[in-house]
Design a protein around this motif. Structure first.
Motif, PDB file in Angstrom:
ATOM      1  N   ARG A   5      18.688  -7.888  -6.212  1.00  0.00           N
ATOM      2  CA  ARG A   5      19.414  -8.547  -5.111  1.00  0.00           C
ATOM      3  C   ARG A   5      19.273  -7.730  -3.827  1.00  0.00           C
ATOM      4  NH1 ARG A   5      23.249  -9.634  -9.202  1.00  0.00           N
ATOM      5  NH2 ARG A   5      24.440  -7.770  -8.587  1.00  0.00           N
ATOM      6  N   ARG A   6      19.394  -6.389  -3.976  1.00  0.00           N
ATOM      7  CA  ARG A   6      19.235  -5.553  -2.795  1.00  0.00           C
ATOM      8  C   ARG A   6      17.825  -5.683  -2.218  1.00  0.00           C
ATOM      9  NH1 ARG A   6      20.945   0.424  -4.109  1.00  0.00           N
ATOM     10  NH2 ARG A   6      20.768   0.615  -1.804  1.00  0.00           N
ATOM     11  N   LEU A   7      16.839  -5.655  -3.098  1.00  0.00           N
ATOM     12  CA  LEU A   7      15.448  -5.747  -2.661  1.00  0.00           C
ATOM     13  C   LEU A   7      15.166  -7.107  -2.018  1.00  0.00           C
ATOM     14  CD1 LEU A   7      12.660  -4.450  -2.557  1.00  0.00           C
ATOM     15  CD2 LEU A   7      12.189  -5.410  -4.818  1.00  0.00           C
ATOM     16  N   GLN A   8      15.735  -8.158  -2.589  1.00  0.00           N
ATOM     17  CA  GLN A   8      15.531  -9.500  -2.030  1.00  0.00           C
ATOM     18  C   GLN A   8      16.126  -9.609  -0.623  1.00  0.00           C
ATOM     19  OE1 GLN A   8      17.472 -12.733  -4.160  1.00  0.00           O
ATOM     20  NE2 GLN A   8      15.739 -14.081  -3.703  1.00  0.00           N
ATOM     21  N   GLY A   9      17.319  -9.053  -0.429  1.00  0.00           N
ATOM     22  CA  GLY A   9      17.943  -9.091   0.891  1.00  0.00           C
ATOM     23  C   GLY A   9      17.129  -8.328   1.921  1.00  0.00           C
ATOM     24  N   ILE A  10      16.611  -7.148   1.522  1.00  0.00           N
ATOM     25  CA  ILE A  10      15.822  -6.331   2.451  1.00  0.00           C
ATOM     26  C   ILE A  10      14.527  -7.035   2.821  1.00  0.00           C
ATOM     27  CG2 ILE A  10      14.460  -4.209   2.628  1.00  0.00           C
ATOM     28  CD1 ILE A  10      17.415  -3.854   3.128  1.00  0.00           C
ATOM     29  N   LYS A  30       0.817  -1.218   0.000  1.00  0.00           N
ATOM     30  CA  LYS A  30       0.000   0.000   0.000  1.00  0.00           C
ATOM     31  C   LYS A  30       0.852   1.269   0.000  1.00  0.00           C
ATOM     32  CE  LYS A  30      -3.687  -2.319   2.561  1.00  0.00           C
ATOM     33  NZ  LYS A  30      -4.544  -2.309   3.782  1.00  0.00           N
ATOM     34  N   GLY A  31       2.087   1.168  -0.487  1.00  0.00           N
ATOM     35  CA  GLY A  31       2.971   2.330  -0.482  1.00  0.00           C
ATOM     36  C   GLY A  31       2.767   3.240  -1.689  1.00  0.00           C
ATOM     37  N   GLN A  32       3.326   4.454  -1.601  1.00  0.00           N
ATOM     38  CA  GLN A  32       3.290   5.453  -2.684  1.00  0.00           C
ATOM     39  C   GLN A  32       4.662   5.539  -3.328  1.00  0.00           C
ATOM     40  OE1 GLN A  32       0.470   7.030  -3.636  1.00  0.00           O
ATOM     41  NE2 GLN A  32      -0.606   5.843  -2.029  1.00  0.00           N
ATOM     42  N   VAL A  33       4.684   5.832  -4.576  1.00  0.00           N
ATOM     43  CA  VAL A  33       5.947   5.943  -5.318  1.00  0.00           C
ATOM     44  C   VAL A  33       6.735   7.129  -4.786  1.00  0.00           C
ATOM     45  CG1 VAL A  33       6.999   6.302  -7.587  1.00  0.00           C
ATOM     46  CG2 VAL A  33       4.929   4.914  -7.353  1.00  0.00           C
ATOM     47  N   ALA A  34       8.046   6.935  -4.640  1.00  0.00           N
ATOM     48  CA  ALA A  34       8.907   8.012  -4.154  1.00  0.00           C
ATOM     49  C   ALA A  34       8.870   9.193  -5.107  1.00  0.00           C
ATOM     50  CB  ALA A  34      10.336   7.497  -3.994  1.00  0.00           C
ATOM     51  N   ASP A  88      15.696   5.852   1.020  1.00  0.00           N
ATOM     52  CA  ASP A  88      14.878   4.857   1.733  1.00  0.00           C
ATOM     53  C   ASP A  88      15.565   3.501   1.742  1.00  0.00           C
ATOM     54  OD1 ASP A  88      13.022   6.796   2.172  1.00  0.00           O
ATOM     55  OD2 ASP A  88      11.641   6.133   0.595  1.00  0.00           O
ATOM     56  N   MET A  89      16.134   3.109   0.586  1.00  0.00           N
ATOM     57  CA  MET A  89      16.780   1.799   0.471  1.00  0.00           C
ATOM     58  C   MET A  89      18.004   1.728   1.392  1.00  0.00           C
ATOM     59  SD  MET A  89      16.137  -0.985  -1.027  1.00  0.00           S
ATOM     60  CE  MET A  89      16.716  -2.443  -1.909  1.00  0.00           C
ATOM     61  N   THR A 131       9.900   0.971   9.288  1.00  0.00           N
ATOM     62  CA  THR A 131      10.475   0.154   8.206  1.00  0.00           C
ATOM     63  C   THR A 131       9.407  -0.369   7.253  1.00  0.00           C
ATOM     64  OG1 THR A 131      10.404  -1.775   9.672  1.00  0.00           O
ATOM     65  CG2 THR A 131      12.465  -0.540   9.590  1.00  0.00           C
ATOM     66  N   ASP A 132       8.201  -0.690   7.753  1.00  0.00           N
ATOM     67  CA  ASP A 132       7.131  -1.169   6.863  1.00  0.00           C
ATOM     68  C   ASP A 132       6.764  -0.093   5.847  1.00  0.00           C
ATOM     69  OD1 ASP A 132       7.011  -3.649   8.008  1.00  0.00           O
ATOM     70  OD2 ASP A 132       5.288  -3.199   9.291  1.00  0.00           O
ATOM     71  N   ALA A 133       6.722   1.182   6.282  1.00  0.00           N
ATOM     72  CA  ALA A 133       6.391   2.278   5.354  1.00  0.00           C
ATOM     73  C   ALA A 133       7.498   2.457   4.320  1.00  0.00           C
ATOM     74  CB  ALA A 133       6.178   3.570   6.140  1.00  0.00           C
ATOM     75  N   LEU A 134       8.770   2.347   4.791  1.00  0.00           N
ATOM     76  CA  LEU A 134       9.897   2.450   3.855  1.00  0.00           C
ATOM     77  C   LEU A 134       9.850   1.348   2.814  1.00  0.00           C
ATOM     78  CD1 LEU A 134      12.819   3.332   6.318  1.00  0.00           C
ATOM     79  CD2 LEU A 134      11.646   4.885   4.743  1.00  0.00           C
ATOM     80  N   ILE A 135       9.575   0.090   3.275  1.00  0.00           N
ATOM     81  CA  ILE A 135       9.516  -1.047   2.345  1.00  0.00           C
ATOM     82  C   ILE A 135       8.375  -0.846   1.344  1.00  0.00           C
ATOM     83  CG2 ILE A 135       9.041  -3.516   2.178  1.00  0.00           C
ATOM     84  CD1 ILE A 135      10.486  -3.858   4.851  1.00  0.00           C
ATOM     85  N   ALA A 136       7.227  -0.368   1.838  1.00  0.00           N
ATOM     86  CA  ALA A 136       6.082  -0.161   0.944  1.00  0.00           C
ATOM     87  C   ALA A 136       6.423   0.836  -0.151  1.00  0.00           C
ATOM     88  CB  ALA A 136       4.875   0.316   1.759  1.00  0.00           C
ATOM     89  N   ARG A 137       7.165   1.921   0.194  1.00  0.00           N
ATOM     90  CA  ARG A 137       7.536   2.920  -0.810  1.00  0.00           C
ATOM     91  C   ARG A 137       8.563   2.359  -1.777  1.00  0.00           C
ATOM     92  NH1 ARG A 137       7.561   7.064   2.359  1.00  0.00           N
ATOM     93  NH2 ARG A 137       9.779   7.096   2.922  1.00  0.00           N
ATOM     94  N   VAL A 138       9.507   1.536  -1.249  1.00  0.00           N
ATOM     95  CA  VAL A 138      10.515   0.936  -2.134  1.00  0.00           C
ATOM     96  C   VAL A 138       9.846  -0.010  -3.132  1.00  0.00           C
ATOM     97  CG1 VAL A 138      12.437  -0.699  -2.188  1.00  0.00           C
ATOM     98  CG2 VAL A 138      12.446   1.180  -0.540  1.00  0.00           C
TER      99      VAL A 138
END
Length: 453
Positions: free
Chosen positions: A437-442, A360-364, A373-374, A413-420
């Motif tokens: 790879r970065r997204l998978q690790g996070i 449910k995040g918004q685009v940066a 954010d990342m 962190t949930d809000a940051l992940i949603a935006r990412v």
């Protein structure tokens, strides 16, 4: 004529005496040297039997006297030698008898002192128990006191017995009262055997035992009889309680065995195929264990076995969850790819165990905000960032440290992940294998704690 008869008889008697004296001298001549030799042997003997030595001296003296005296110089010399030897032989006896007399006198004085102390038990005020205990001590001392001669001892014993009788008369009412109390305790103990509640009967029996200890002696003739009766009654009570305890333990073992069978069955199922439903079974066994009628130590041991099975189940389920979240994260990352519309690629069925808020995040607003954010997520997760972003990462670290010093809350962190996630594929930096790879690790890092909770 009468005078002539008397003179004649006198002459005959005188002749007979002379003849007998001749025979006496004949017998004594060789016998006296023999007795002297025996006296010399007695002198040279180291004999510890002083009464026997004194008797031997007496016998030698009687034998010597029976031999008479001839009145000659040689005979007088033998008499003197014999007397000297007997005196020397008797000297150790004289010392022995003097010491014996002193010892007997000392023993008599010691018993006199005991009689004086016994008399004090009659003349002075004592508590019954103190008088009884002191009386027993004095009796023991009397028995252990050294012996004196029979004449002194008999006189002392007569006085001792008379005063002892007076002490017994003083103690008699108290001993009779003790006897009645202990008889009552025996009767109460015997009644306990008929009680159904053996545990309560045991407690009452222990109370009676304490009361018994507080009661004084009941007299030697009945004390042991009362004690054996009291002990026998208590043995019945404790024996009954022991039988009930054994029966209860048998029932407890049966109940525990049934519970263990259920645990073993559950453990086998978990080993074969661990399922979330098994957690409810573990909880149910725990509740059942809490209500089991078993000894606390047994319950603790059973609980330890249940904890081991629960640990195995938790580990297996955690492993399953970790595998599942890994697959879901891989599916999300693969689904995102280079698409520009996550609503088309992501559905709840694709990652049902991940937090719903992530979708449910918004685009940066821009690429810099997305990288910020990342980097924020990587720093908080202590995961590495690309080398070219090292300077920006340091800036993010300083921001977080400053926020911590100021007491500010950490970013959500949930809000940051949603935006990412929402920004993936929307910017050039949010595309390609490196980004994936970065997204998978996070996602893997932050998803695991959420699932464990």
């Amino acid at each position: 004529a009468t005078r002539q008869v008397i003179d004649k008889r006198y002459q005959q008697t005188e002749a007979e005496i002379a003849r007998l004296e001749g025979w006496q001298n004949y017998i004594a001549a060789p016998r006296k040297p023999q007795l002297i030799e025996q006296a010399q042997a007695l002198v040279s003997t180291d004999d510890t039997d002083m009464p026997g030595r004194a008797k031997a001296v007496k016998v030698l003296r009687q034998q010597w006297q029976s031999l008479g005296s001839t009145g000659t110089a040689d005979d007088e010399a033998l008499n003197t030698q014999f007397d000297t030897l007997l005196e020397e032989a008797f000297a150790p006896c004289r010392t022995y008898f003097a010491e014996l007399e002193a010892a007997q006198l000392s023993a008599a004085e010691e018993r006199e002192q005991l009689i004086a102390q016994l008399t004090a038990l009659v003349s002075e005020d004592y508590e019954p128990l103190a008088r009884y205990q002191r009386f027993e001590q004095l009796k023991k001392q009397w028995q252990q006191a050294p012996q004196t001669d029979a004449e002194r001892y008999n006189a002392l014993r007569k006085r001792w017995d008379g005063i002892s009788e007076q002490v017994n008369e003083l103690l008699s009412p108290w001993i009779q009262h003790n006897r009645e109390q202990k008889t009552a305790l025996v009767e109460q103990a015997e009644l306990l055997s008929s009680q159904d509640d053996a545990a309560e009967a045991c407690e009452q029996a222990k109370s009676l035992q304490q009361q018994w200890k507080q009661v004084g002696p009941a007299g030697k003739r009945v004390e042991s009889k009362l004690w054996f009766a009291f002990k026998a009654a208590n043995d019945v009570v404790f024996g009954k309680a022991k039988a009930q305890q054994q029966q209860a333990r048998s029932q407890q073992r049966s109940v525990a065995q049934q519970w263990l069978q259920s645990l073993d069955t559950l453990s086998a199922e978990i080993e074969q195929t661990p399922l979330p439903e098994h957690q409810e079974a573990v909880i149910a066994l725990g509740d059942e264990l809490a209500s089991l009628a078993v000894h606390p130590k047994e319950r603790k041991a059973l609980g330890s076995q249940l904890s081991k099975v629960k640990a195995v189940l938790d580990e297996a389920l955690l492993s399953q969850l970790q595998d599942s979240i890994t697959r879901q994260v891989d599916a999300v990352v693969e689904s995102l790819g280079d698409t520009t519309d996550i609503n088309e690629s992501l559905t709840p069925a694709l990652a049902p165990d991940l937090p719903v808020s992530w979708w449910k995040g918004q685009v940066a607003d821009n690429e810099n905000d997305l990288q910020h954010d990342m980097l924020m997520l990587e720093v908080l997760a202590q995961q590495p960032s690309p080398t070219e972003l090292e300077s920006q990462r340091s800036t993010v670290q300083l921001q977080l440290m400053q926020s911590k010093l100021n007491g500010s809350a950490l970013p959500d962190t949930d809000a940051l992940i949603a935006r990412v996630i929402a920004s993936s594929g929307q910017f050039d930096a949010a595309k390609g294998e490196g980004w994936q790879r970065r997204l998978q690790g996070i996602l893997s890092y932050y998803a695991m704690p959420a699932l464990e909770e």
